[in-house]
Design an enzyme around this catalytic site. Structure first.
Site, PDB file in Angstrom:
ATOM      1  N   TYR A 133       0.832  -1.158   0.227  1.00 30.61           N
ATOM      2  CA  TYR A 133       0.128   0.141   0.132  1.00 30.61           C
ATOM      3  C   TYR A 133       0.232   0.973  -0.411  1.00 30.61           C
ATOM      4  CZ  TYR A 133      -3.385   3.521   2.138  1.00 30.61           C
ATOM      5  OH  TYR A 133      -4.307   4.334   2.530  1.00 30.61           O
TER       6      TYR A 133
ATOM      7  N   PHE B 273      10.209  -1.015   3.322  1.00 24.08           N
ATOM      8  CA  PHE B 273       8.679  -1.075   4.163  1.00 24.08           C
ATOM      9  C   PHE B 273       8.505  -2.197   4.081  1.00 24.08           C
ATOM     10  CE2 PHE B 273       8.478   2.284   0.373  1.00 24.08           C
ATOM     11  CZ  PHE B 273       8.352   3.456   1.168  1.00 24.08           C
TER      12      PHE B 273
ATOM     13  N   SER C 298       6.900   3.036  13.382  1.00 28.44           N
ATOM     14  CA  SER C 298       4.760   4.135  13.501  1.00 28.44           C
ATOM     15  C   SER C 298       4.527   4.476  14.950  1.00 28.44           C
ATOM     16  CB  SER C 298       4.075   1.746  13.180  1.00 28.44           C
ATOM     17  OG  SER C 298       3.168   2.405  14.028  1.00 28.44           O
ATOM     18  N   ALA C 299       3.637   5.188  14.788  1.00 29.52           N
ATOM     19  CA  ALA C 299       2.843   5.310  16.250  1.00 29.52           C
ATOM     20  C   ALA C 299       3.085   4.486  17.380  1.00 29.52           C
ATOM     21  CB  ALA C 299       2.090   6.614  15.406  1.00 29.52           C
TER      22      ALA C 299
ATOM     23  N   TYR D 214       4.019  -7.022  16.869  1.00 26.21           N
ATOM     24  CA  TYR D 214       3.632  -5.967  16.417  1.00 26.21           C
ATOM     25  C   TYR D 214       4.795  -4.534  16.667  1.00 26.21           C
ATOM     26  CZ  TYR D 214       3.351  -2.171  12.827  1.00 26.21           C
ATOM     27  OH  TYR D 214       3.265  -1.454  12.379  1.00 26.21           O
TER      28      TYR D 214
ATOM     29  N   LYS E  30       8.917  -3.138  15.797  1.00 32.57           N
ATOM     30  CA  LYS E  30       9.399  -1.799  15.757  1.00 32.57           C
ATOM     31  C   LYS E  30       9.979  -1.061  16.416  1.00 32.57           C
ATOM     32  CE  LYS E  30       7.044  -1.907  10.971  1.00 32.57           C
ATOM     33  NZ  LYS E  30       7.742  -2.140  10.176  1.00 32.57           N
TER      34      LYS E  30
ATOM     35  N   ASN F 157      -8.307  -4.664   9.057  1.00 34.50           N
ATOM     36  CA  ASN F 157      -8.305  -4.588  10.324  1.00 34.50           C
ATOM     37  C   ASN F 157      -8.390  -3.386  11.119  1.00 34.50           C
ATOM     38  OD1 ASN F 157      -7.007  -7.646  11.778  1.00 34.50           O
ATOM     39  ND2 ASN F 157      -6.127  -7.386  10.355  1.00 34.50           N
ATOM     40  N   ASN F 158      -8.377  -2.664   9.308  1.00 35.62           N
ATOM     41  CA  ASN F 158      -7.914  -0.806   9.736  1.00 35.62           C
ATOM     42  C   ASN F 158      -9.106  -0.834   9.761  1.00 35.62           C
ATOM     43  OD1 ASN F 158      -4.946  -1.687   9.394  1.00 35.62           O
ATOM     44  ND2 ASN F 158      -5.272  -0.310  10.525  1.00 35.62           N
ATOM     45  N   LEU F 159      -9.254   0.060   9.742  1.00 39.92           N
ATOM     46  CA  LEU F 159     -11.153   1.198  10.804  1.00 39.92           C
ATOM     47  C   LEU F 159     -11.148   1.467   8.688  1.00 39.92           C
ATOM     48  CD1 LEU F 159     -13.409   2.611  11.500  1.00 39.92           C
ATOM     49  CD2 LEU F 159     -12.510   4.922  11.626  1.00 39.92           C
TER      50      LEU F 159
ATOM     51  N   ARG G 111      -7.767   9.042  16.127  1.00 36.33           N
ATOM     52  CA  ARG G 111      -6.781   8.717  15.534  1.00 36.33           C
ATOM     53  C   ARG G 111      -6.391   9.939  14.453  1.00 36.33           C
ATOM     54  NH1 ARG G 111      -7.173   5.652  18.803  1.00 36.33           N
ATOM     55  NH2 ARG G 111      -6.523   3.451  19.036  1.00 36.33           N
TER      56      ARG G 111
ATOM     57  N   ASP H 146      -6.103  -1.236  22.410  1.00 35.70           N
ATOM     58  CA  ASP H 146      -6.944  -0.434  21.638  1.00 35.70           C
ATOM     59  C   ASP H 146      -6.124   0.868  23.039  1.00 35.70           C
ATOM     60  OD1 ASP H 146      -6.843  -0.913  19.331  1.00 35.70           O
ATOM     61  OD2 ASP H 146      -9.358  -0.243  19.353  1.00 35.70           O
TER      62      ASP H 146
HETATM   63  N1  UDP Z   1     -12.220   1.039  14.891  1.00 38.20           N
HETATM   64  C1  UDP Z   1     -13.405   0.348  14.984  1.00 38.20           C
HETATM   65  N2  UDP Z   1     -14.046  -1.088  13.996  1.00 38.20           N
HETATM   66  C2  UDP Z   1     -12.706  -1.349  13.358  1.00 38.20           C
HETATM   67  C3  UDP Z   1     -11.715  -0.673  12.889  1.00 38.20           C
HETATM   68  C4  UDP Z   1     -10.968  -0.105  13.821  1.00 38.20           C
HETATM   69  O1  UDP Z   1     -13.767   1.006  15.659  1.00 38.20           O
HETATM   70  O2  UDP Z   1     -13.256  -2.284  12.435  1.00 38.20           O
HETATM   71  C5  UDP Z   1     -11.409   1.649  15.314  1.00 38.20           C
HETATM   72  C6  UDP Z   1     -10.137   1.717  16.592  1.00 38.20           C
HETATM   73  O3  UDP Z   1     -11.056   1.157  17.675  1.00 38.20           O
HETATM   74  C7  UDP Z   1      -9.576   2.656  16.611  1.00 38.20           C
HETATM   75  C8  UDP Z   1      -9.716   3.313  15.059  1.00 38.20           C
HETATM   76  O4  UDP Z   1     -10.567   2.870  14.775  1.00 38.20           O
HETATM   77  O5  UDP Z   1     -10.006   3.986  17.289  1.00 38.20           O
HETATM   78  C9  UDP Z   1      -8.520   3.306  14.122  1.00 38.20           C
HETATM   79  O6  UDP Z   1      -7.866   1.921  14.607  1.00 38.20           O
HETATM   80  P1  UDP Z   1      -7.476   1.229  13.596  1.00 38.20           P
HETATM   81  O7  UDP Z   1      -7.497  -0.840  13.618  1.00 38.20           O
HETATM   82  O8  UDP Z   1      -7.560   1.946  11.901  1.00 38.20           O
HETATM   83  O9  UDP Z   1      -5.610   1.959  13.768  1.00 38.20           O
HETATM   84  P2  UDP Z   1      -4.943   1.878  15.743  1.00 38.20           P
HETATM   85  O10 UDP Z   1      -5.606   1.199  16.385  1.00 38.20           O
HETATM   86  O11 UDP Z   1      -3.728   1.011  14.723  1.00 38.20           O
HETATM   87  O12 UDP Z   1      -4.800   3.106  15.074  1.00 38.20           O
END
Ligand code: UDP
Length: 340
Positions: A14, A83, A127-128, A151, A155, A200-202, A233, A297
């Site tokens: 990506y 990457f 990564s943050a 993970y 990092k 996994n990501n939002l 975020r 989280d």
């Molecule tokens: N999140 C959510 N539902 C999902 C995926 C993520 O509510 O299906 C929320 C998650 O709890 C966080 C935000 O979206 O508050 C970003 O999550 P992501 O996994 O994208 O990034 P990270 O948590 O690694 O910053």
């Protein structure tokens, strides 16, 4: 003037694919390496269309010392942008050895091949997540570092290893770039985030709901200490992130010294704000339900991006509307991702 040659590992992923285009557009040549463990060959066709040139690409694993040596030895590589890594937090807890092997082992192998060939300029994808549960917001680079999963640990170990390498040999110049939350896609809609299986990501989850592949988003908790209770975020457009890599390379090649920098916008948005912004940009509803918090989280996380502005001359240019519109264009034009 000759164009410096940059080795990109994880080049068809990506962030790698968007950075590939940004480098070509900024006067660099690129040789890309990937083993397609989490990306598709089709990316190369898309890059060909977008750049008008055949991508210089080697299919290889960054954990293969012979392959890394061969790629670097055969060419005049000026610098590498690394990457290639696994990135799923949950999976890292169930497969820690795979994460350490690929993320730390791959970096080690790459650095050894670079050192053996006197190529000592490196941009590393951090990564943050290395900030753990931040005590202060916005997060500055000198904030305390900690991790809560393999993970994140991979990092942080990588960062520490690279600091030692720089300490030992002043010829190395290394940028540790701490990404916040990359979203969006190339404006063409031809490349974008292409997760395998359930995202996994939002943002990829939201786009798959909007396109009708998933019934509803699960919002992980609405009882955080944030304005609407959902997680906050720092979402950053992948094209801005790509430009940050170009600026970091220019800095390393020009200044011959290292830098650790956040790549974020400095602005935090909640999950519900993301849902609303996406609905507006796409014109499609995104049904959701509130469920329990996701283990591990944190409530809020956003960058102080001033160091990157001051030292790299870089700031994010694209706002939330562009992030959502570009994510939607990619998803709606490629409902099944890169798969033919
Ligand atoms: N999140 C959510 N539902 C999902 C995926 C993520 O509510 O299906 C929320 C998650 O709890 C966080 C935000 O979206 O508050 C970003 O999550 P992501 O996994 O994208 O990034 P990270 O948590 O690694 O910053």
């Amino acid at each position: 003037m000759t164009r410096p040659l940059i080795l990109l590992t994880g080049a068809t992923g990506y962030i790698g694919s968007h950075t590939w285009l940004a480098l070509l557009a900024s006067g660099f040549d690129v040789v890309g390496v990937d083993n397609f463990s989490n990306s598709s060959r089709e990316t190369l066709n898309r890059l060909h269309r977008l750049s008008g040139q055949t991508p210089d690409f080697v299919e290889a694993d960054v954990c293969s010392a012979a392959a890394m040596d061969a790629v670097i030895r055969g060419r005049r590589v000026a610098a590498a942008v690394h990457f290639a890594a696994f990135k799923a937090v949950g999976e890292s807890a169930s497969q820690p050895l795979a994460y350490y092997a690929n993320n730390v082992g791959g970096l080690l192998t790459l650095c050894q091949a670079m050192q053996a060939n006197d190529c000592k300029t490196l941009v590393f994808s951090s990564s943050a997540t290395v900030y753990g549960n931040p005590q202060q917001l916005p997060i500055r680079e000198d904030a305390p570092l900690s991790t809560t999963n393999p993970y994140g640990a991979s990092k942080l170990i990588s960062e520490n290893m690279l600091r030692d390498v720089e300490q030992a040999d002043a010829a190395w110049a290394i940028a540790l770039l701490r990404y916040f939350n990359p979203v969006g896609a190339h404006e063409s809609g031809l490349i974008g985030e292409d997760p395998r299986g359930t995202p996994n990501n939002l943002m990829p989850y939201i786009t798959q709901v909007a396109v009708g592949q998933r019934a509803r988003l699960q919002v992980f908790g609405n009882d955080y200490d944030t304005p609407d209770g959902t997680g906050v975020r720092d979402y950053i457009h992948v094209l801005d992130l790509a430009d940050g890599h170009v600026q970091a390379l220019r800095y390393l090649l020009g200044q011959r010294r290292g830098i650790t920098a956040n790549l974020g916008t400095g602005v935090g948005y909640s999950v519900l704000e993301m849902v609303r912004a996406f609905e507006q940009a796409s014109g499609h509803p995104v049904p959701f339900e509130i469920v329990a918090r996701r283990p591990g989280d944190i409530g809020a996380c956003y960058a102080d991006p001033s160091r990157a502005r001051e030292m790299l001359g870089w700031t994010a240019q694209r706002g939330l509307a562009a992030m959502c519109a570009d994510s939607w264009r990619w998803q709606s034009q490629n409902p099944h991702g890169m798969a033919p």
